[in-house]
Design an enzyme around this catalytic site. Structure first.
Site, mmCIF file in Angstrom:
data_model
loop_
_atom_site.group_PDB
_atom_site.id
_atom_site.type_symbol
_atom_site.label_atom_id
_atom_site.label_comp_id
_atom_site.label_asym_id
_atom_site.label_seq_id
_atom_site.Cartn_x
_atom_site.Cartn_y
_atom_site.Cartn_z
ATOM 1 C CG HIS B 154 -0.167 0.159 2.534
ATOM 2 N ND1 HIS B 154 0.257 -0.922 3.268
ATOM 3 C CD2 HIS B 154 0.253 1.257 3.217
ATOM 4 C CE1 HIS B 154 0.893 -0.491 4.358
ATOM 5 N NE2 HIS B 154 0.909 0.819 4.348
ATOM 6 C CG HIS B 201 -3.515 0.388 5.293
ATOM 7 N ND1 HIS B 201 -2.986 -0.845 5.580
ATOM 8 C CD2 HIS B 201 -2.591 1.284 5.711
ATOM 9 C CE1 HIS B 201 -1.803 -0.687 6.155
ATOM 10 N NE2 HIS B 201 -1.546 0.566 6.242
ATOM 11 C CG HIS B 216 4.753 5.019 4.107
ATOM 12 N ND1 HIS B 216 4.021 5.688 5.069
ATOM 13 C CD2 HIS B 216 4.184 3.794 4.019
ATOM 14 C CE1 HIS B 216 3.063 4.910 5.533
ATOM 15 N NE2 HIS B 216 3.122 3.737 4.905
ATOM 16 C CG HIS B 248 1.487 1.973 12.163
ATOM 17 N ND1 HIS B 248 2.139 3.172 12.279
ATOM 18 C CD2 HIS B 248 1.953 1.422 11.019
ATOM 19 C CE1 HIS B 248 2.959 3.326 11.252
ATOM 20 N NE2 HIS B 248 2.868 2.272 10.472
ATOM 21 C CE1 TYR B 257 5.487 4.228 7.946
ATOM 22 C CE2 TYR B 257 5.584 6.038 9.503
ATOM 23 C CZ TYR B 257 4.846 5.176 8.725
ATOM 24 O OH TYR B 257 3.481 5.282 8.709
ATOM 25 C CD GLU B 267 4.373 0.696 7.127
ATOM 26 O OE1 GLU B 267 3.537 0.675 6.200
ATOM 27 O OE2 GLU B 267 4.084 0.899 8.315
#
Lengths: 112, 309
Positions: B154, B201, B216, B248, B257, B267
């Protein structure tokens, strides 16, 4: 053997030692000083934008989005892409300058 | 959930400042597989477990950042339908001929309200993951090379007009809202995390005044142990790490990151949960944005909102 040079951040009066084989940003980070804002360290984000006021240096390719041809000609560069060839005097102009100068003051107070 | 329309992020074209240095990084540090080079000088990669020919395309340019992100749709009929739906919604689209990107079919290109260029496509050559489709082994030596992520997973993009963008993705492209962060007013979107699949996501956005920015691109690892191994490999190779390993709050993923040699943030993450379109979205309030983004530090680092390419 690498050579050490003195780098003066005119905005804060801080001086740090930087090797000729490391970038101005890397030298500052190695000494855990806070003066120049640290972003991507790869010439892409523009956060560590500085102007070299005096001294010799060598530089690598950096993003045109943040440093124009005219700026580069006026010694405006990204600290993560520049290595010192002599003592350097610089001014911080990156977009996080405000935070950094405030943080520097806080760090000083804390250390004082 | 049957994935019937837009299926997944399939490719991203990144701008790099020094192509040779970047190829070395993506191939030997991140551990992607180089799959081709084209007449324009672009270099193509895929992660070891991806089956389609390419997912990361590098282009040398005078500035870093993202040119475009492409989503694979189920088939040609879906591509035609979505193109019509986009136009009916008022989005102007452009056709990019098959082959402009190596081993990739015709693409429908358009710009979303955040200023990013998106593409939809139905065809990309299946080159496999190094294993046969009959009686495969669970992994191959390439999966241990470098960080060795399973796939390009993503992106987090920065730009304005999040509300309009959410409407476009949910009403036309079949995405659903999974999580969101609200501004101080308790109404406007500071960030949103949307999915076209089971993934927590497939795409995320943070509200930002400058359009078209990349925060990112993200690569999937199998386990938290592999996230730690990725951090070791980054340190061995003096990769510029932004933060982590950490977790997260949003999506629950474990993460690092870091930055590629041109300053594009990437990431490497593992975990998170699965989502369905009937799940109510999760909301984070402005005062809890710290743990939402970095669950252990419970505050944003100084780079999260300001360092983009």
């Amino acid at each position: 053997m690498s050579t050490f040079f003195n780098v003066t951040i005119e905005d804060t009066g801080e001086v740090y030692r930087c090797r000729s084989d490391e970038t101005l940003l890397c030298g500052m980070e190695r000494l855990c000083k806070r003066g120049i804002p640290v972003g991507c360290r790869g010439g892409g984000c523009g956060v560590c934008k500085i102007q070299i006021l005096s001294g010799e240096y060598q530089k690598r390719v950096m993003s045109r989005e943040y440093v124009s041809v005219e700026e580069e000609a006026a010694s405006i560069v990204l600290a993560c892409r520049v290595r010192p060839l002599s003592d350097i005097s610089l001014s911080v102009i990156g977009k996080m300058k405000k935070n950094v100068c405030a943080t520097t003051d806080k760090v000083r107070e804390g250390a004082g | 959930m049957a994935t019937t329309g837009v299926m997944r992020p399939g490719h991203i074209q990144l701008r790099v400042l020094d192509l040779d240095e970047s190829v070395e990084f993506y191939k030997n540090v991140l551990g992607l597989v180089e799959t081709g080079r084209d007449a324009a000088g672009r270099v193509y990669f895929k992660a070891w477990d991806e089956r389609d020919h390419n997912s990361v395309v590098l282009r040398q340019a005078d500035r870093a950042g993202m040119d475009l992100i492409g989503f694979k749709v189920k088939d040609k009929a879906t591509l035609e339908k979505l193109d019509k739906d986009l136009q009916a919604y008022g989005v102007s689209t452009e056709r990019i001929p098959a082959g402009e990107l190596l081993e990739t079919g015709e693409r429908v290109r358009f710009t979303i309200p955040t200023g990013h260029v998106l593409e939809l496509y139905a065809d990309k050559t299946d080159v496999g993951n190094g294993q046969p489709y009959t009686n495969p082994d669970p992994w191959i030596p390439a999966s241990e090379h470098g960080i060795g992520p399973h796939r390009f997973d993503h992106c987090l993009l920065y730009g304005p007009n999040l509300e309009d963008t959410l409407k476009l993705f949910t009403e036309v492209l079949g995405f659903h809202l999974v999580e969101r962060v609200l501004m101080e007013d308790g109404k406007s979107l500071l960030a949103m995390f949307i999915s076209c699949s089971h993934k927590a996501h497939d795409l995320a956005f943070v509200c930002h005044p400058e359009p078209g920015k990349l925060h990112h691109l993200s690569f999937l690892l199998g386990t938290w142990e592999q996230v730690l191994r990725a951090a070791d490999i980054m340190s061995m190779n003096r990769v510029s790490i932004d933060i982590g390993p950490t977790r997260h709050g949003i999506t629950r993923g474990t993460t690092i990151y870091a930055f590629d040699p041109s300053g594009n943030r990437f990431e490497t993450f593992a975990g998170g949960y699965e989502t369905y379109p009937d799940h109510a979205p999760i909301t984070w309030t402005f005062d809890q944005v710290g743990p939402a983004i970095f669950y252990h530090d419970r505050k944003l680092n100084e780079r999260f909102l300001s360092v983009v390419t």
